[in-house]
Design a protein around this motif. Structure first.
Motif, mmCIF file in Angstrom:
data_model
loop_
_atom_site.group_PDB
_atom_site.id
_atom_site.type_symbol
_atom_site.label_atom_id
_atom_site.label_comp_id
_atom_site.label_asym_id
_atom_site.label_seq_id
_atom_site.Cartn_x
_atom_site.Cartn_y
_atom_site.Cartn_z
ATOM 1 N N GLU A 129 0.810 -1.203 0.000
ATOM 2 C CA GLU A 129 0.000 0.000 0.000
ATOM 3 C C GLU A 129 0.846 1.257 0.000
ATOM 4 O OE1 GLU A 129 -2.906 0.034 3.078
ATOM 5 O OE2 GLU A 129 -3.787 -1.852 2.440
ATOM 6 N N SER A 130 2.023 1.233 0.643
ATOM 7 C CA SER A 130 2.841 2.435 0.719
ATOM 8 C C SER A 130 3.807 2.554 -0.457
ATOM 9 C CB SER A 130 3.614 2.471 2.045
ATOM 10 O OG SER A 130 4.494 1.369 2.098
ATOM 11 N N CYS A 178 2.840 11.047 -10.250
ATOM 12 C CA CYS A 178 2.267 9.824 -9.679
ATOM 13 C C CYS A 178 3.229 9.122 -8.729
ATOM 14 C CB CYS A 178 1.841 8.865 -10.793
ATOM 15 S SG CYS A 178 0.487 9.514 -11.784
ATOM 16 N N ILE A 203 2.405 9.280 -5.046
ATOM 17 C CA ILE A 203 1.129 8.707 -4.610
ATOM 18 C C ILE A 203 1.308 7.217 -4.352
ATOM 19 C CG2 ILE A 203 -1.278 8.311 -5.247
ATOM 20 C CD1 ILE A 203 -0.921 10.721 -7.211
ATOM 21 N N PRO A 204 1.006 6.750 -3.139
ATOM 22 C CA PRO A 204 1.102 5.310 -2.861
ATOM 23 C C PRO A 204 0.187 4.524 -3.794
ATOM 24 C CG PRO A 204 0.851 6.540 -0.820
ATOM 25 C CD PRO A 204 0.624 7.513 -1.955
ATOM 26 N N GLY A 248 -1.676 2.065 -3.372
ATOM 27 C CA GLY A 248 -2.984 1.764 -2.798
ATOM 28 C C GLY A 248 -3.966 2.922 -2.884
ATOM 29 N N GLN A 249 -3.477 4.119 -3.160
ATOM 30 C CA GLN A 249 -4.347 5.287 -3.256
ATOM 31 C C GLN A 249 -4.659 5.683 -4.699
ATOM 32 O OE1 GLN A 249 -2.649 8.541 -1.075
ATOM 33 N NE2 GLN A 249 -2.622 7.417 0.858
ATOM 34 N N MET A 250 -3.980 5.073 -5.658
ATOM 35 C CA MET A 250 -4.120 5.502 -7.051
ATOM 36 C C MET A 250 -5.544 5.368 -7.582
ATOM 37 S SD MET A 250 -1.634 7.051 -8.365
ATOM 38 C CE MET A 250 -2.186 7.064 -10.048
ATOM 39 N N PHE A 298 -8.370 5.670 -5.971
ATOM 40 C CA PHE A 298 -9.176 6.769 -5.447
ATOM 41 C C PHE A 298 -8.755 8.102 -6.061
ATOM 42 C CE2 PHE A 298 -10.599 9.741 -2.086
ATOM 43 C CZ PHE A 298 -11.946 9.432 -2.120
ATOM 44 N N VAL A 299 -7.458 8.287 -6.265
ATOM 45 C CA VAL A 299 -6.966 9.510 -6.908
ATOM 46 C C VAL A 299 -7.556 9.630 -8.313
ATOM 47 C CG1 VAL A 299 -4.904 10.638 -7.855
ATOM 48 C CG2 VAL A 299 -4.865 9.698 -5.530
#
Length: 133
Positions: free
Chosen positions: A6-7, A16, A19-20, A22-24, A26-27
Motif C-alpha cells: 500500500e505504501s 504519480c 502517490i502510494p 494503494g491510493q491511485m 481513489f486519486v
C-alpha cells in the motif's frame, strides 16, 4: 507485507510517484470527478457565490436537468459544494462552494481559459487529422 504494498509508489517518476499505489484508484476517481466537464463548469459558475438550481441550469449551457442534478449530488458527496434547501413555496435550493471546492477555482479557471485560448488551434488540428484519415 500488505502494508508495504500500500505504501509503495504507483510510478517511478512524475507526479504519480508521490502517490502510494494503494491510493491511485481513489486519486483517479477524484480526478475523473473534478476533471469532468460539467463539474468544472459548475465550479466555475459558483466562483462568485451562491446560486440557485435554475441559475446553474441557465449558466451551464447544454447541461440536461438530469446531468445537473447528478453532478451536483456528486460534488456535494465529495464535499466540494453545499446544498441548502428552503421550505418555501415554490421550494428554493441553493448551492455554494465549500472551502475545499473553492481551492479548485484557480485551477478550473486556468484550464477553461487555456481551452478557450487554444480552441481554434485544436479545432484545426482535429480537422487536419480527420482529413488525413
Amino acid at each position: 507485507m500488505e502494508h508495504a504494498e500500500e505504501s509503495a509508489a504507483a510510478a517511478s517518476r512524475g507526479p504519480c510517484a508521490a502517490i502510494p499505489a494503494g491510493q491511485m484508484g481513489f486519486v483517479r476517481q477524484i480526478l475523473d470527478r473534478v476533471g469532468d466537464k460539467w463539474s468544472m463548469l459548475i465550479i466555475a459558475c459558483l466562483e462568485d457565490g451562491t446560486l440557485r438550481y435554475t441559475d446553474l441550469q441557465r449558466d451551464v449551457s447544454g447541461i440536461s436537468q438530469r446531468m445537473l442534478s447528478h453532478t451536483l449530488r456528486q460534488l456535494q458527496q465529495d464535499g466540494l459544494i453545499t446544498r441548502t434547501a428552503y421550505a418555501e413555496v415554490p421550494p428554493r435550493v441553493e448551492y455554494t462552494l465549500t472551502p475545499l471546492g473553492r481551492g479548485l477555482i484557480d485551477i478550473v479557471k486556468q484550464l477553461i481559459g487555456w481551452v478557450s485560448e487554444h480552441h481554434d488551434e485544436i479545432r484545426a488540428h482535429r480537422d487536419r487529422a480527420a482529413a488525413g484519415s
